[in-house]
Design a protein around this motif. Structure first.
Motif, PDB file in Angstrom:
ATOM      1  N   LEU A  18      18.017 -96.592 -35.790  1.00 15.05           N
ATOM      2  CA  LEU A  18      18.513 -95.300 -36.251  1.00 15.05           C
ATOM      3  C   LEU A  18      20.034 -95.283 -36.201  1.00 15.05           C
ATOM      4  CD1 LEU A  18      16.066 -92.993 -34.276  1.00 15.05           C
ATOM      5  CD2 LEU A  18      15.993 -93.467 -36.735  1.00 15.05           C
ATOM      6  N   LEU A  19      20.627 -94.442 -37.036  1.00 15.36           N
ATOM      7  CA  LEU A  19      22.071 -94.274 -37.058  1.00 15.36           C
ATOM      8  C   LEU A  19      22.374 -92.784 -37.118  1.00 15.36           C
ATOM      9  CD1 LEU A  19      24.903 -95.597 -37.356  1.00 15.36           C
ATOM     10  CD2 LEU A  19      24.592 -95.353 -39.819  1.00 15.36           C
ATOM     11  N   LEU A  20      23.153 -92.298 -36.188  1.00 17.39           N
ATOM     12  CA  LEU A  20      23.545 -90.892 -36.163  1.00 17.39           C
ATOM     13  C   LEU A  20      24.854 -90.732 -36.923  1.00 17.39           C
ATOM     14  CD1 LEU A  20      23.112 -88.016 -35.083  1.00 17.39           C
ATOM     15  CD2 LEU A  20      24.388 -88.690 -33.057  1.00 17.39           C
ATOM     16  N   THR A  21      24.835 -89.890 -37.948  1.00 12.66           N
ATOM     17  CA  THR A  21      26.049 -89.630 -38.720  1.00 12.66           C
ATOM     18  C   THR A  21      26.266 -88.124 -38.822  1.00 12.66           C
ATOM     19  OG1 THR A  21      24.948 -89.520 -40.874  1.00 12.66           O
ATOM     20  CG2 THR A  21      25.645 -91.703 -40.123  1.00 12.66           C
ATOM     21  N   CYS A  22      27.396 -87.770 -39.360  1.00 13.52           N
ATOM     22  CA  CYS A  22      27.749 -86.365 -39.535  1.00 13.52           C
ATOM     23  C   CYS A  22      28.270 -86.195 -40.953  1.00 13.52           C
ATOM     24  CB  CYS A  22      28.816 -85.990 -38.503  1.00 13.52           C
ATOM     25  SG  CYS A  22      29.332 -84.282 -38.587  1.00 13.52           S
ATOM     26  N   GLN A  75      26.277 -81.339 -28.831  1.00 17.85           N
ATOM     27  CA  GLN A  75      26.061 -79.900 -28.644  1.00 17.85           C
ATOM     28  C   GLN A  75      25.165 -79.358 -29.759  1.00 17.85           C
ATOM     29  OE1 GLN A  75      27.175 -78.263 -25.798  1.00 17.85           O
ATOM     30  NE2 GLN A  75      25.713 -76.739 -26.542  1.00 17.85           N
ATOM     31  N   SER A  76      25.335 -79.859 -30.979  1.00 19.06           N
ATOM     32  CA  SER A  76      24.458 -79.463 -32.094  1.00 19.06           C
ATOM     33  C   SER A  76      23.014 -79.793 -31.768  1.00 19.06           C
ATOM     34  CB  SER A  76      24.865 -80.186 -33.387  1.00 19.06           C
ATOM     35  OG  SER A  76      26.128 -79.778 -33.814  1.00 19.06           O
ATOM     36  N   TRP A  77      22.804 -80.953 -31.166  1.00 15.07           N
ATOM     37  CA  TRP A  77      21.449 -81.375 -30.782  1.00 15.07           C
ATOM     38  C   TRP A  77      20.880 -80.427 -29.728  1.00 15.07           C
ATOM     39  CZ3 TRP A  77      19.887 -83.583 -25.970  1.00 15.07           C
ATOM     40  CH2 TRP A  77      18.557 -84.039 -25.956  1.00 15.07           C
ATOM     41  N   LYS A  78      21.689 -80.061 -28.738  1.00 15.40           N
ATOM     42  CA  LYS A  78      21.227 -79.151 -27.684  1.00 15.40           C
ATOM     43  C   LYS A  78      20.918 -77.752 -28.233  1.00 15.40           C
ATOM     44  CE  LYS A  78      23.769 -81.272 -23.868  1.00 15.40           C
ATOM     45  NZ  LYS A  78      24.897 -81.108 -22.924  1.00 15.40           N
ATOM     46  N   ASP A  79      21.759 -77.286 -29.171  1.00 14.08           N
ATOM     47  CA  ASP A  79      21.637 -75.926 -29.694  1.00 14.08           C
ATOM     48  C   ASP A  79      20.597 -75.800 -30.812  1.00 14.08           C
ATOM     49  OD1 ASP A  79      23.670 -75.247 -27.964  1.00 14.08           O
ATOM     50  OD2 ASP A  79      25.230 -75.188 -29.517  1.00 14.08           O
ATOM     51  N   GLY A  80      20.278 -76.902 -31.480  1.00 13.57           N
ATOM     52  CA  GLY A  80      19.409 -76.852 -32.654  1.00 13.57           C
ATOM     53  C   GLY A  80      17.936 -77.026 -32.322  1.00 13.57           C
ATOM     54  N   SER A  81      17.141 -77.130 -33.369  1.00  8.19           N
ATOM     55  CA  SER A  81      15.684 -77.278 -33.236  1.00  8.19           C
ATOM     56  C   SER A  81      15.299 -78.745 -33.398  1.00  8.19           C
ATOM     57  CB  SER A  81      14.992 -76.445 -34.320  1.00  8.19           C
ATOM     58  OG  SER A  81      15.428 -75.116 -34.252  1.00  8.19           O
ATOM     59  N   TYR A  82      15.632 -79.542 -32.411  1.00  3.67           N
ATOM     60  CA  TYR A  82      15.426 -80.986 -32.497  1.00  3.67           C
ATOM     61  C   TYR A  82      14.453 -81.490 -31.436  1.00  3.67           C
ATOM     62  CZ  TYR A  82      19.501 -80.575 -35.439  1.00  3.67           C
ATOM     63  OH  TYR A  82      20.357 -80.203 -36.436  1.00  3.67           O
ATOM     64  N   ASP A  83      13.377 -80.731 -31.194  1.00  2.00           N
ATOM     65  CA  ASP A  83      12.398 -81.137 -30.194  1.00  2.00           C
ATOM     66  C   ASP A  83      11.735 -82.473 -30.552  1.00  2.00           C
ATOM     67  OD1 ASP A  83      11.276 -79.731 -32.352  1.00  2.00           O
ATOM     68  OD2 ASP A  83       9.452 -79.314 -31.220  1.00  2.00           O
ATOM     69  N   TYR A  84      11.788 -82.868 -31.802  1.00  2.41           N
ATOM     70  CA  TYR A  84      11.192 -84.126 -32.247  1.00  2.41           C
ATOM     71  C   TYR A  84      12.108 -85.332 -31.991  1.00  2.41           C
ATOM     72  CZ  TYR A  84      14.289 -83.173 -36.193  1.00  2.41           C
ATOM     73  OH  TYR A  84      15.384 -82.887 -36.964  1.00  2.41           O
ATOM     74  N   LEU A  85      13.363 -85.074 -31.607  1.00  4.56           N
ATOM     75  CA  LEU A  85      14.352 -86.134 -31.422  1.00  4.56           C
ATOM     76  C   LEU A  85      14.714 -86.248 -29.946  1.00  4.56           C
ATOM     77  CD1 LEU A  85      16.290 -88.202 -32.716  1.00  4.56           C
ATOM     78  CD2 LEU A  85      17.899 -86.323 -33.083  1.00  4.56           C
ATOM     79  N   SER A  86      14.283 -87.342 -29.325  1.00  2.00           N
ATOM     80  CA  SER A  86      14.540 -87.515 -27.892  1.00  2.00           C
ATOM     81  C   SER A  86      16.013 -87.824 -27.637  1.00  2.00           C
ATOM     82  CB  SER A  86      13.686 -88.654 -27.334  1.00  2.00           C
ATOM     83  OG  SER A  86      14.165 -89.908 -27.807  1.00  2.00           O
ATOM     84  N   LEU A 105      18.591 -90.299 -29.716  1.00  3.27           N
ATOM     85  CA  LEU A 105      19.886 -89.790 -30.140  1.00  3.27           C
ATOM     86  C   LEU A 105      21.007 -90.710 -29.652  1.00  3.27           C
ATOM     87  CD1 LEU A 105      21.252 -87.298 -31.533  1.00  3.27           C
ATOM     88  CD2 LEU A 105      21.555 -86.408 -29.224  1.00  3.27           C
ATOM     89  N   LYS A 106      20.957 -91.109 -28.401  1.00  2.00           N
ATOM     90  CA  LYS A 106      21.987 -91.991 -27.845  1.00  2.00           C
ATOM     91  C   LYS A 106      21.986 -93.349 -28.529  1.00  2.00           C
ATOM     92  CE  LYS A 106      22.682 -90.071 -23.270  1.00  2.00           C
ATOM     93  NZ  LYS A 106      22.657 -90.313 -21.831  1.00  2.00           N
ATOM     94  N   LYS A 107      20.789 -93.909 -28.773  1.00  2.34           N
ATOM     95  CA  LYS A 107      20.708 -95.203 -29.463  1.00  2.34           C
ATOM     96  C   LYS A 107      21.281 -95.088 -30.873  1.00  2.34           C
ATOM     97  CE  LYS A 107      16.682 -97.173 -27.156  1.00  2.34           C
ATOM     98  NZ  LYS A 107      15.272 -97.567 -27.343  1.00  2.34           N
ATOM     99  N   ALA A 108      20.957 -94.009 -31.566  1.00  2.00           N
ATOM    100  CA  ALA A 108      21.451 -93.805 -32.929  1.00  2.00           C
ATOM    101  C   ALA A 108      22.974 -93.693 -32.938  1.00  2.00           C
ATOM    102  CB  ALA A 108      20.808 -92.560 -33.538  1.00  2.00           C
ATOM    103  N   PHE A 109      23.513 -93.032 -31.935  1.00  3.30           N
ATOM    104  CA  PHE A 109      24.971 -92.907 -31.829  1.00  3.30           C
ATOM    105  C   PHE A 109      25.604 -94.270 -31.547  1.00  3.30           C
ATOM    106  CE2 PHE A 109      28.852 -92.116 -29.376  1.00  3.30           C
ATOM    107  CZ  PHE A 109      29.551 -91.325 -30.276  1.00  3.30           C
ATOM    108  N   GLN A 110      25.028 -95.022 -30.635  1.00  2.62           N
ATOM    109  CA  GLN A 110      25.567 -96.338 -30.273  1.00  2.62           C
ATOM    110  C   GLN A 110      25.508 -97.325 -31.428  1.00  2.62           C
ATOM    111  OE1 GLN A 110      23.103 -97.005 -26.866  1.00  2.62           O
ATOM    112  NE2 GLN A 110      24.511 -95.980 -25.461  1.00  2.62           N
ATOM    113  N   ASN A 111      24.574 -97.128 -32.352  1.00  2.00           N
ATOM    114  CA  ASN A 111      24.458 -98.054 -33.479  1.00  2.00           C
ATOM    115  C   ASN A 111      25.638 -97.980 -34.441  1.00  2.00           C
ATOM    116  OD1 ASN A 111      22.122 -99.364 -32.722  1.00  2.00           O
ATOM    117  ND2 ASN A 111      20.806 -97.868 -33.701  1.00  2.00           N
TER     118      ASN A 111
END
Length: 181
Positions: free
Chosen positions: A51-55, A104-115, A119-125
């Motif tokens: 996975l890759l986390l982008t904005c 913070q977006s992850w904490k505030d949003g509806s992302y119960d499906y995303l552990s 999230l950390k692995k996607a960011f590190q990628n």
């Protein structure tokens, strides 16, 4: 079924990019983005593609949203009152976020499906991608635009030749038959 379509595109992209393929997730709290994120997670679980986390960033700061909305509406020849005063992108979350703002977006949003682990692995990628690409120095003094050597009559401009190469490449990979290409 959208998942079957996603699998079709995934397999084509996997053929092209091999181990350099990543599955992009974004945290913009849009219904369509949640659907896309879930599909990326499903593909990740099945194929173990990272996975890759982008904005998605359309403007620099959160406070720039209203000005950007006016700019987009004027380019579309719309009034500010179009869409009953709603934003043209239906979200105000499209600024260039820091890593802290993304989390913070992850904490505030509806992302119960995303552990948090995914999230950390996607960011590190994003660092892995950085290691896969050549660096480019934008401050070089000389022109760094590519010059394409044409083999036939040299009648195309560089841009026309580049477009031709891209379209030929799509055709070679069988991607020209997909609607929208």
């Amino acid at each position: 079924d959208r998942y079957e379509t996603a699998v079709y595109h995934y397999e084509k992209l996997k053929e092209i990019f091999g181990n350099r393929l990543f599955l992009e997730i974004q945290l913009h709290d849009l219904k369509s983005q949640h659907l896309a994120n879930r599909m990326m997670l499903k593909l990740n679980n099945k194929h173990h593609t990272p996975l890759l986390l982008t904005c998605d960033a359309h403007y620099a700061e959160h406070d720039d949203c209203a000005a950007h909305d006016i700019l987009v509406r004027s380019a579309r020849n719309q009034t500010i009152q179009a869409n009953d005063g709603n934003l043209c992108y239906t979200t105000d979350q499209l600024w260039l976020k820091s890593d802290k703002e993304i989390f913070q977006s992850w904490k505030d949003g509806s992302y119960d499906y995303l552990s948090k682990n995914n999230l950390k692995k996607a960011f590190q990628n994003s660092y892995k991608i950085n290691d896969l690409i050549d660096t480019y120095d934008i401050y070089k003094k000389k022109d760094t635009y590519p010059v394409f050597i044409q083999t036939k009559d040299n009648s195309l401009t560089n841009i026309q030749f580049l477009v031709k190469l891209a379209l030929d490449g799509l055709q070679e990979k069988g991607l020209d038959i997909i609607p929208g290409y």
